[in-house]
Design an enzyme around this catalytic site. Sequence first.
Site, PDB file in Angstrom:
ATOM      1  N   HIS A   2       0.841  -1.186   0.000  1.00 14.78           N
ATOM      2  CA  HIS A   2       0.000   0.000   0.000  1.00 14.78           C
ATOM      3  C   HIS A   2       0.878   1.238   0.000  1.00 14.78           C
ATOM      4  CE1 HIS A   2      -3.188   2.806   1.108  1.00 14.78           C
ATOM      5  NE2 HIS A   2      -4.006   1.882   0.663  1.00 14.78           N
ATOM      6  N   ASP A  42      -8.003  -5.677   0.337  1.00 15.92           N
ATOM      7  CA  ASP A  42      -8.467  -6.530  -0.756  1.00 15.92           C
ATOM      8  C   ASP A  42      -8.014  -7.974  -0.643  1.00 15.92           C
ATOM      9  OD1 ASP A  42      -9.922  -4.604  -2.084  1.00 15.92           O
ATOM     10  OD2 ASP A  42      -8.103  -3.740  -2.936  1.00 15.92           O
TER      11      ASP A  42
HETATM   12  N1  ACO Z   1       4.042  -7.685  -4.657  1.00 11.58           N
HETATM   13  C1  ACO Z   1       5.383  -7.650  -4.843  1.00 11.58           C
HETATM   14  N2  ACO Z   1       6.145  -6.555  -4.690  1.00 11.58           N
HETATM   15  C2  ACO Z   1       5.517  -5.424  -4.332  1.00 11.58           C
HETATM   16  C3  ACO Z   1       4.124  -5.380  -4.126  1.00 11.58           C
HETATM   17  C4  ACO Z   1       3.379  -6.559  -4.293  1.00 11.58           C
HETATM   18  N3  ACO Z   1       2.065  -6.583  -4.116  1.00 11.58           N
HETATM   19  N4  ACO Z   1       3.779  -4.110  -3.786  1.00 11.58           N
HETATM   20  C5  ACO Z   1       4.909  -3.392  -3.794  1.00 11.58           C
HETATM   21  N5  ACO Z   1       5.967  -4.180  -4.107  1.00 11.58           N
HETATM   22  C6  ACO Z   1       7.379  -3.769  -4.167  1.00 11.58           C
HETATM   23  C7  ACO Z   1       7.645  -2.883  -5.365  1.00 11.58           C
HETATM   24  O1  ACO Z   1       8.043  -3.647  -6.476  1.00 11.58           O
HETATM   25  C8  ACO Z   1       8.757  -1.992  -4.835  1.00 11.58           C
HETATM   26  O2  ACO Z   1       9.950  -2.754  -4.840  1.00 11.58           O
HETATM   27  P1  ACO Z   1      11.392  -2.019  -5.070  1.00 11.58           P
HETATM   28  O3  ACO Z   1      11.526  -1.028  -3.961  1.00 11.58           O
HETATM   29  O4  ACO Z   1      12.391  -3.119  -5.038  1.00 11.58           O
HETATM   30  O5  ACO Z   1      11.300  -1.373  -6.416  1.00 11.58           O
HETATM   31  C9  ACO Z   1       8.377  -1.776  -3.384  1.00 11.58           C
HETATM   32  O6  ACO Z   1       7.613  -2.942  -3.023  1.00 11.58           O
HETATM   33  C10 ACO Z   1       7.564  -0.505  -3.138  1.00 11.58           C
HETATM   34  O7  ACO Z   1       6.383  -0.581  -3.896  1.00 11.58           O
HETATM   35  P2  ACO Z   1       5.856   0.558  -4.880  1.00 11.58           P
HETATM   36  O8  ACO Z   1       5.223  -0.099  -6.068  1.00 11.58           O
HETATM   37  O9  ACO Z   1       6.917   1.559  -5.141  1.00 11.58           O
HETATM   38  O10 ACO Z   1       4.759   1.207  -3.980  1.00 11.58           O
HETATM   39  P3  ACO Z   1       3.569   2.108  -4.459  1.00 11.58           P
HETATM   40  O11 ACO Z   1       3.163   2.897  -3.282  1.00 11.58           O
HETATM   41  O12 ACO Z   1       3.890   2.840  -5.703  1.00 11.58           O
HETATM   42  O13 ACO Z   1       2.424   1.043  -4.843  1.00 11.58           O
HETATM   43  C11 ACO Z   1       0.596  -0.437  -4.649  1.00 11.58           C
HETATM   44  C12 ACO Z   1       1.439   0.637  -3.971  1.00 11.58           C
HETATM   45  C13 ACO Z   1       0.146   0.033  -6.042  1.00 11.58           C
HETATM   46  C14 ACO Z   1      -0.648  -0.702  -3.833  1.00 11.58           C
HETATM   47  C15 ACO Z   1       1.440  -1.725  -4.772  1.00 11.58           C
HETATM   48  O14 ACO Z   1       1.799  -2.165  -3.491  1.00 11.58           O
HETATM   49  C16 ACO Z   1       0.710  -2.838  -5.524  1.00 11.58           C
HETATM   50  O15 ACO Z   1       0.719  -2.846  -6.751  1.00 11.58           O
HETATM   51  N6  ACO Z   1       0.054  -3.802  -4.792  1.00 11.58           N
HETATM   52  C17 ACO Z   1      -0.696  -4.843  -5.417  1.00 11.58           C
HETATM   53  C18 ACO Z   1      -2.030  -4.313  -5.878  1.00 11.58           C
HETATM   54  C19 ACO Z   1      -2.972  -4.049  -4.725  1.00 11.58           C
HETATM   55  O16 ACO Z   1      -3.175  -4.887  -3.849  1.00 11.58           O
HETATM   56  N7  ACO Z   1      -3.611  -2.869  -4.764  1.00 11.58           N
HETATM   57  C20 ACO Z   1      -4.622  -2.505  -3.771  1.00 11.58           C
HETATM   58  C21 ACO Z   1      -4.198  -1.314  -2.993  1.00 11.58           C
HETATM   59  S1  ACO Z   1      -5.406  -1.008  -1.739  1.00 11.58           S
HETATM   60  C22 ACO Z   1      -6.676  -0.292  -2.535  1.00 11.58           C
HETATM   61  O17 ACO Z   1      -6.552   0.389  -3.492  1.00 11.58           O
HETATM   62  C23 ACO Z   1      -7.954  -0.538  -1.980  1.00 11.58           C
END
Ligand code: ACO
Length: 482
Positions: free
Chosen positions: A313, A371
Amino acid sequence: MKLADNKATLSFSNGSPSVEMPVYQGSIGPDVIDIRKLYAQTGMFTYDPGFLSTASCQSAITYIDGDKGELLYRGYPIEQLAVNCDFLETCHLLLYGNLPNETQKKDFTSRVTNHTMVNEQMQFFLRGFRRDAHPMAVLTGLVGALSAFYHDSTDINNPQHREVAAIRLIAKMPTLVAMAYKYGKGEPYMYPRNDLSYAGNFLRMMFGTPCEDYVVNPVLERALDRIFILHADHEQNASTSTVRLCGSSGTNPFAAIAAGVACLWGPAHGGANEACLNMLEDIQRQGGVSKVGEFMEKVKDKNSGVKLMGFGHRVYKNYDPRAKLMQETCNEVLKELGLENDPLFKLAKELEKIALEDDYFVSRKLYPNVDFYSGIVQRAMGIPVNLFTGIFALARTVGWIAQLNEMISDPEYKIGRPRQLFTGSERAGKRAAAIQTLIVDGPRPPTHESPPHPGGLFLWCAGSASRPRIVVTPVTVQRVLP
Ligand code: ACO
């Protein structure tokens, strides 16, 4: 806004004079540096794609402490609201700032209940969609279309219009979501019933038929109500910011909320519940719990493009408090339905256990979000996977409209208009400045030329009527046809 005692000073290494900027204090959470005069003072913008460090507004509705894993609606912890309140009380809290007393609750419930029907014409509008259309595609259209039906609530600058639009949206969303579902199934729509609760009425509109009475299961009713509460608002997330930005142009409330629905659809946001359940089903098909290790290796491999959906998140760097409550609800619903051994639930728990111990997730502070378990609950209730995000949209509507109304009432609000760091060509050359041509390329050479329209775009119409191939390409006109 409350000014802080300190100020921020921005200095430059090239000798340009430094700039002082005011700092404002929130009631809780980080202070903000006011950069509104930065461009006027320095000729420079700030750069923050994805809004990682930018507060786009002031708000008194919802507060998240991502490090603590805390979520407050108007100061009330989500855990208290989920246990002690129902969804309509939560709506009242978000919209008006206070939990309703008995009279207010009765009045609010009655106003919502009396707006649940939609104009009969809506069903003809719905008929324009294919039966297999994704419910979010249908909902984006239906919510936007409300502006064509309720002309007395489309002036965003009129407080009375905003109030009526808020009630209409909260009241009609369950009806629209249920209609989208019934349309896809080819079953008759069920009209709302005023003697049922908000969640009970929705269950009946979803799963009832005109052939027999529908008896609402109180465990499922309470579970659905909790899903609604947990999704009701989440401060300045992508869809809420979309609603604010869209509404900032002065467009009508229904159009602004439709923009929120469209944004929510994406798998990185509200579409994650659908994506999460699809992921669980995928792993289950490939062998279930025994394949978890293999799947996790893919998730950790940056080149695989695989993510653990329902994890991570932007704001929470701790357990999402909604995920804990959702897991509780998941247990209750599965027990009620005799599905305690549901393989997907077991799989989800195993994935969560491994992720919470794995250094990849621990070092990045990735925890389950709301979720991760909501899809399992909804699936157990019989809600189809492609409708999960629609349920989310239904619940989030109150948050969107509360935030939209807050923005319009804020004397500091302006149309949202971000700036950019331009990295393209410095100046358009002769070729780009020349007239561009849209070529319609068929098996036969062009035979007819339409007159150029005022934008200087030529249309060459040609080719076989049965199978025209259209090529749109920005080329200079090299010859003019006779
Ligand atoms: N699985 C694997 N790796 C992940 C995940 C995941 N679900 N989420 C984040 N990471 C990793 C990223 O690759 C990144 O790695 P790095 O630092 O080596 O590059 C690090 O963790 C930080 O993540 P970001 O993508 O930079 O974080 P951001 O805040 O941009 O994204 C997001 C947040 C979009 C929610 C992301 O965690 C994601 O895509 N999660 C899966 C989708 C999801 O569950 N979305 C629901 C969010 S809640 C809602 O909207 C109700």
